[in-house]
Design an enzyme around this catalytic site. Structure first.
Site, short mmCIF file in Angstrom:
data_model
loop_
_atom_site.label_atom_id
_atom_site.label_comp_id
_atom_site.label_asym_id
_atom_site.label_seq_id
_atom_site.Cartn_x
_atom_site.Cartn_y
_atom_site.Cartn_z
NE ARG A 1 -106.22 -61.15 36.75
CZ ARG A 1 -104.94 -61.90 35.84
NH1 ARG A 1 -104.18 -62.54 36.56
NH2 ARG A 1 -105.03 -61.37 34.68
CD GLU B 1 -98.68 -69.88 38.04
OE1 GLU B 1 -98.40 -69.99 36.72
OE2 GLU B 1 -99.73 -70.05 38.69
CB ILE C 1 -95.68 -61.43 30.97
CG1 ILE C 1 -97.03 -62.39 30.32
CG2 ILE C 1 -94.67 -61.50 29.78
CD1 ILE C 1 -97.42 -62.18 28.97
P1 ADP Z 1 -93.83 -69.80 34.10
O1 ADP Z 1 -94.67 -68.80 33.73
O2 ADP Z 1 -93.50 -69.72 35.74
O3 ADP Z 1 -92.59 -69.84 33.43
P2 ADP Z 1 -95.21 -72.07 32.84
O4 ADP Z 1 -96.53 -72.79 33.44
O5 ADP Z 1 -95.27 -71.06 31.85
O6 ADP Z 1 -94.41 -71.14 34.10
O7 ADP Z 1 -93.92 -72.91 32.50
C1 ADP Z 1 -93.51 -74.04 33.44
C2 ADP Z 1 -93.22 -75.16 32.63
O8 ADP Z 1 -92.43 -76.06 33.59
C3 ADP Z 1 -94.51 -76.08 32.12
O9 ADP Z 1 -94.18 -76.12 30.64
C4 ADP Z 1 -94.55 -77.36 32.67
O10 ADP Z 1 -94.84 -78.32 31.74
C5 ADP Z 1 -93.02 -77.53 33.22
N1 ADP Z 1 -92.91 -78.56 34.08
C6 ADP Z 1 -93.42 -78.48 35.39
N2 ADP Z 1 -93.10 -79.32 36.26
C7 ADP Z 1 -91.68 -79.90 35.56
C8 ADP Z 1 -91.12 -81.14 35.99
N3 ADP Z 1 -91.00 -82.00 36.84
N4 ADP Z 1 -90.33 -81.36 34.92
C9 ADP Z 1 -90.13 -80.72 33.72
N5 ADP Z 1 -91.00 -79.48 33.17
C10 ADP Z 1 -91.80 -79.55 34.22
#
Ligand code: ADP
Length: 514
Positions: free
Chosen positions: A342, A484, A500
């Protein structure tokens, strides 16, 4: 050093060293909350922050062990970035590869990742991903996810090794997995509940969190919507520990620009609005090691003709970029290996766009480039208008103001290269068995723009998903992380479809170890 000394040092680090130079967005006066000052409203064995692949896998595994689990999500719906992607999952050495005589190995996978990651990847984490990749597929299937019996070839992988969910979306894993979690009586899942602070005991162990329930995310507010005071404060105890699975920060306008000043506030990203840096910064405040936070990946396969992730990434990376090509509209010539990693491709597109921000390159291919695994997405792209269909190359040239003769010459040159098994940009055409662009059309086209996609950096974890402390270089007691929000695994640039696998593997490991 006794525990109290150690903890005082954590706080000092948070306020001065890490805070000033690396956090940027963090409040220098912020301190973790002392458990002595807290009465928990609810207590669980485990609290998981985030409902993406990583958080849900951690919750599911911890609950399977019989632990009580609270999963919180700040948004009104579950799944974060995990639910808005093409559902591609890299699985080295998978059974479909074996059926099709595609030779793969742990070594080849790691070599591919290191090449894309510019060699700065934390290899022990990559090794863990390979070792547990097949397990993570079985676990996703156990939770109800369904995968197609096909293989996709994502850029930067030297062989096709990606399996794809039945619905070509990460939601094909998130929907069943969140149901699996919610149906387990040991689990509770609270949406609109935002993690704000860690609660530590006197030994520096993470024993709970401060959060806000009934929280309303407001994407119009700047940086992790700090001015947002919505919600009611609650304290949740976590007897065994907390799993931080809050994802990346591709939508955090302040923090992403701090790391890469080339990302203006109005630059669209493939991420969901809640992809902000706040939760990660709180881990840094209690001493978590920051790793490679300034490597932000742009998806070179995105389109300016739709907002967010959309469908273009699926149609380009699993379609037009495979047996088709990308051209510079000014010259009608190719300018990159369309199956490179990428970063290589996004950098090549930026060279063109910096000269003229309106000269978006165009990806061009014919029907044969779309594998059976994405057949249902083609019509979506045409219906939304992000992908266009033209009968002849002359029509393509007119539509995008490409010099027609040069375009035809480029197609011919590219096809000759495929037939000869040699490509001027090093695309692995020798493996294409002659599949090239069908010169009699029709032609499918998508305009390209790189969009911020994955933030490579984050907190340092070991292979047990324990967060490592700057202070002690040992795990911070009671704190795990996955997905992530962690850094180092992918180095400078992650290979497509490894996220994933990474999130599920380390989410599972966090849940198993906590
Ligand atoms: P990963 O792919 O690493 O699992 P994602 O982006 O799919 O990450 O999911 C991370 C989730 O965490 C998101 O739905 C986001 O809204 C949530 N999130 C981020 N910060 C907070 C927070 N401070 N409190 C609760 N949830 C959070």
């Amino acid at each position: 050093m006794n525990h109290n000394d150690s903890r005082r040092k954590f706080i000092k680090l948070a306020g001065v060293g890490v805070g000033a130079s690396m956090l940027g967005a963090s409040n220098l006066m912020a301190k973790p909350i002392d458990v002595k000052d807290v009465k928990f409203d609810e207590e669980y064995d485990v609290v998981v922050i985030g409902t993406g692949f990583a958080g849900l896998a951690a919750a599911a595994k911890a609950a399977e062990k019989g632990l009580s689990v609270l999963v919180i999500e700040k948004m009104g719906r579950v799944g974060g970035n995990s639910t808005i992607n093409g559902g591609g999952m890299a699985v080295p050495n998978n059974p479909i590869q074996k059926e099709r005589n595609i030779k793969d190995s742990k070594e080849i996978f790691i070599k591919d990742c290191l090449k894309a990651g510019l060699g700065i990847n934390h290899v022990e984490l990559l090794e863990t991903i390979v070792d547990r990749a097949a397990d993570s597929v079985s676990f996703a299937e156990k939770c109800g996810a369904k995968f197609q019996h096909e293989l996709s070839w994502f850029g930067g992988h030297s062989v096709p090794r990606t399996i794809v969910t039945e619905n070509n979306s990460g939601s094909g894993i998130i929907i069943p997995m969140s149901k699996y979690v919610e149906e387990n009586e040991k689990c509770k899942l609270y949406k609109r509940t935002k993690f704000d602070e860690f609660v530590l005991d006197e030994a520096g162990r993470v024993v709970g969190i401060k959060a806000r329930v009934e929280y309303r995310f407001d994407s119009k507010l700047f940086n992790d919507d700090k001015e947002n005071k919505s919600g009611e404060v609650k304290y949740f105890g976590a007897k065994k520990g907390v799993v931080l699975a809050s994802g990346g920060f591709g939508m955090d306008k302040f923090y992403r620009k701090l790391q890469d000043p080339r990302i203006p506030d109005d630059m669209d990203s493939t991420n969901h609005p809640g992809a902000t840096a706040g939760a990660m910064a709180k881990a840094f405040e209690i001493g978590a090691c920051p790793v490679q936070v300034d490597w932000i990946q742009f998806g070179p396969w995105a389109s300016p003709d739709e907002r967010g992730f959309g469908v273009a990434p699926i149609l380009t990376q699993q379609g037009l970029f495979k047996y088709g090509m990308a051209v510079d509209v000014k010259t009608g010539k190719r300018f990159m290996n369309e199956l490179a990693d990428r970063k290589t491709r996004a950098d090549a597109e930026f060279v063109i766009l910096r000269k003229d921000p309106k000269a978006n390159p165009v990806a061009i291919g014919t029907q044969n480039t779309f594998g059976p695994e994405i057949k249902n997405v083609i019509q979506k792209g045409l219906d939304s208008g992000v992908m266009k269909k033209y009968n002849t190359l002359d029509e393509v040239a007119i539509a995008y103001k490409i010099p027609a003769a040069a375009l035809k010459e480029s197609v011919k040159k590219y096809n000759d290269g495929v037939k000869a098994g040699k490509d001027e940009f090093g695309k692995p055409v020798e493996q294409f068995k002659g599949e090239c662009i069908n010169e009699s059309g029709p032609f499918y086209c998508i305009r390209l723009t790189p969009k911020p996609h994955h933030t490579m950096g984050g907190v340092k974890i070991n292979t047990k998903a324990q967060v490592i402390s700057m202070d002690t270089q040992e795990p911070i007691p009671g704190l795990y992380a996955a997905g992530e929000v962690t850094g180092g695994t992918h180095g400078a640039s992650r290979l497509g479809s490894v996220a994933i696998t990474d999130c599920l593997v380390f989410g599972m490991i966090a849940g198993e170890n906590i």
